[in-house]
Design an enzyme around this catalytic site. Structure first.
Site, mmCIF file in Angstrom:
data_model
loop_
_atom_site.group_PDB
_atom_site.id
_atom_site.type_symbol
_atom_site.label_atom_id
_atom_site.label_comp_id
_atom_site.label_asym_id
_atom_site.label_seq_id
_atom_site.Cartn_x
_atom_site.Cartn_y
_atom_site.Cartn_z
ATOM 1 N N SER A 203 28.171 9.256 25.242
ATOM 2 C CA SER A 203 26.882 9.106 24.570
ATOM 3 C C SER A 203 26.380 7.677 24.692
ATOM 4 C CB SER A 203 27.007 9.504 23.092
ATOM 5 O OG SER A 203 25.742 9.857 22.579
ATOM 6 N N CYS A 342 33.973 3.193 -2.613
ATOM 7 C CA CYS A 342 35.148 2.378 -2.910
ATOM 8 C C CYS A 342 36.217 2.475 -1.827
ATOM 9 C CB CYS A 342 35.715 2.751 -4.262
ATOM 10 S SG CYS A 342 34.625 2.181 -5.572
HETATM 11 C C1 LIG Z 1 27.035 15.606 21.633
HETATM 12 C C2 LIG Z 1 26.842 16.404 22.841
HETATM 13 C C3 LIG Z 1 25.662 16.271 23.585
HETATM 14 C C4 LIG Z 1 24.584 15.270 23.264
HETATM 15 O O1 LIG Z 1 24.959 13.980 23.599
HETATM 16 P P1 LIG Z 1 23.927 12.771 23.499
HETATM 17 O O2 LIG Z 1 24.741 11.603 23.864
HETATM 18 O O3 LIG Z 1 23.429 12.717 22.101
HETATM 19 O O4 LIG Z 1 22.838 13.029 24.475
HETATM 20 C C5 LIG Z 1 25.503 17.106 24.672
HETATM 21 N N1 LIG Z 1 26.453 18.005 25.024
HETATM 22 C C6 LIG Z 1 27.603 18.145 24.330
HETATM 23 C C7 LIG Z 1 28.585 19.167 24.756
HETATM 24 C C8 LIG Z 1 27.833 17.347 23.231
HETATM 25 O O5 LIG Z 1 28.993 17.484 22.556
#
Ligand SMILES: *Cc1c(COP(=O)(O)O)cnc(C)c1O
Length: 391
Positions: A203, A342
């Site tokens: 990501s 906390c």
């Molecule tokens: C989280 C996820 C995405 C989206 O990823 P981004 O980085 O937010 O674009 C796409 N495909 C799968 C399988 C994911 O787990």
């Protein structure tokens, strides 16, 4: 492999590819207007027009690639409705995400089940609702899916480099080269419809070359599938498309150049889709919270917000760096920033340079925070979930 990695790393460092197209952000004026109505708890202010424009920009950059929004990035129904209006499909990880989409009228065939590990109960439910496409990345998951739904259409998640991604996902999922043929052969033996390949570059991926490598690996897998008598029909290039925070990013148009070139020689019989999450929602929103108190500890300045890692500001704990804004103009000094709970893990940032005159009651504004904030929040320690307001 070593050499390839070195070349990829070099590419990340050549910043020439970055910031070549303007990025949008929600206009701060809307935040000020929202605050005039008062403040009771942290909130996310989302502009659905920006979501709409991001969907259009994604499609314009990659005309052959159908986006399927990753619901987990921001599952607010108003956000999902905007996606539906823009003709975006969906990618899910659970049956409550499935139910949410079905309740909004999304046809099950437009929903891809992209979580590589699905419980049998969830699979049975998804199959009963008409979901057709399921991901897998192990021989066991292949057998599980086929035992629940013998006619399932399936795509194989393969391992790809996550070099240059601020939130890497490699390691937990993705079949490695050594295991791919075993899965393909098992699918052929079971007469199962293993018909696609997917990958996730990580990501907030700042390195467009990861997509090229993923697509090239996918093409090799397609050849292996054909040799085994399978009929490949789907390339799913996953998520990872970045948004602007502190570090420079390659625009979607720059990533598209790489993707469009890499998919140009794929036969028409292969449908290409992607799973953008962050890209479609992040810069449509501001996250707003408030300083509940400050302190000096061992000579160092600390501030405590009413939203910490349990209240939506969690990605900072794995290295994503947000721009942090306030109304103060004092000189910047190093602050430790923590959440209100906390729990000692609820520390967001250390030595973050912020104005020295920040004090109790000040608002904190985080631009481009529409993804992976409210979706992560919990009620831990009795603090409320942030509000989501949609323009
Ligand atoms: C989280 C996820 C995405 C989206 O990823 P981004 O980085 O937010 O674009 C796409 N495909 C799968 C399988 C994911 O787990």
């Amino acid at each position: 492999m070593q050499m390839q990695n070195a070349a990829l790393r070099q590419n990340v460092e050549s910043e020439a590819i970055f910031d070549t197209h303007p990025e949008v952000s929600l206009d701060f004026q809307y935040v000020q207007e929202a605050l005039k109505k008062g403040y009771s708890k942290p909130f996310l202010l989302v502009d659905s027009n920006i979501v709409r424009n991001k969907a259009r920009r994604f499609k314009a950059a990659m005309p052959r690639v159908q986006p399927h929004y990753a619901v987990k990035a921001n599952p607010d129904p108003r956000v999902l409705k905007t996606m539906i209006e823009e003709g975006v499909g969906f990618e899910i990880a659970s049956i409550s995400e499935l139910d949410l989409l079905l309740s909004l009228g999304v046809p099950a065939v437009e929903i891809y089940y992209s979580n590589p590990m699905k419980s049998r109960t969830y699979l049975e439910y998804a199959a009963s609702k008409g979901v057709e496409w399921y991901v897998l990345d192990s021989i066991e998951e292949l057998r599980k899916i086929v035992s629940v739904k013998p006619d399932a259409q399936m795509y194989l998640r393969i391992d790809t480099p996550n070099i240059g991604s601020d939130w890497p996902l490699a390691g937990k999922f993705g079949t490695h080269a050594a295991e791919i043929k075993g899965i393909i052969n098992e699918a052929a033996k079971l007469k199962a419809d293993l018909a696609g390949v997917t990958f996730h570059v990580g990501s907030q991926c700042r390195n467009p070359q990861n997509w090229r490598v993923g697509i090239e690996r996918a093409k090799k897998v397609f050849s292996d599938m054909r040799r085994a008598g399978l009929t490949p029909r789907l390339l799913n290039i996953g998520g990872g498309y970045p948004v602007r925070h502190i570090k420079p990013i390659p625009s979607i148009e720059i990533i598209a150049e790489v993707v469009n070139t890499a998919i140009a020689d794929l036969p028409e019989s292969i449908r290409v889709m992607a799973e953008p999450g962050r890209y479609l929602v992040s810069d449509a929103a501001y996250f707003v919270c408030r300083v509940v108190g400050t302190a000096t500890r061992n000579g160092k300045r600390w501030m405590y917000w009413d939203a910490g890692m349990f209240g939506g500001v969690i990605e900072v704990t794995e290295g994503l760096r947000y721009e942090i804004l306030s109304d103060r103009k004092g000189r910047d000094i190093p602050w430790s920033v923590a959440g209100p709970t906390c729990d000692s893990v609820d520390i967001l940032m250390r030595d973050e340079m912020l104005p020295e005159d920040i004090q109790e009651g000040d608002f904190i504004y985080i631009p481009n925070a529409g993804a992976y904030t409210t979706a992560y929040a919990s009620n831990f320690n009795g603090f409320p979930l942030p509000d989501v307001m949609v323009l």
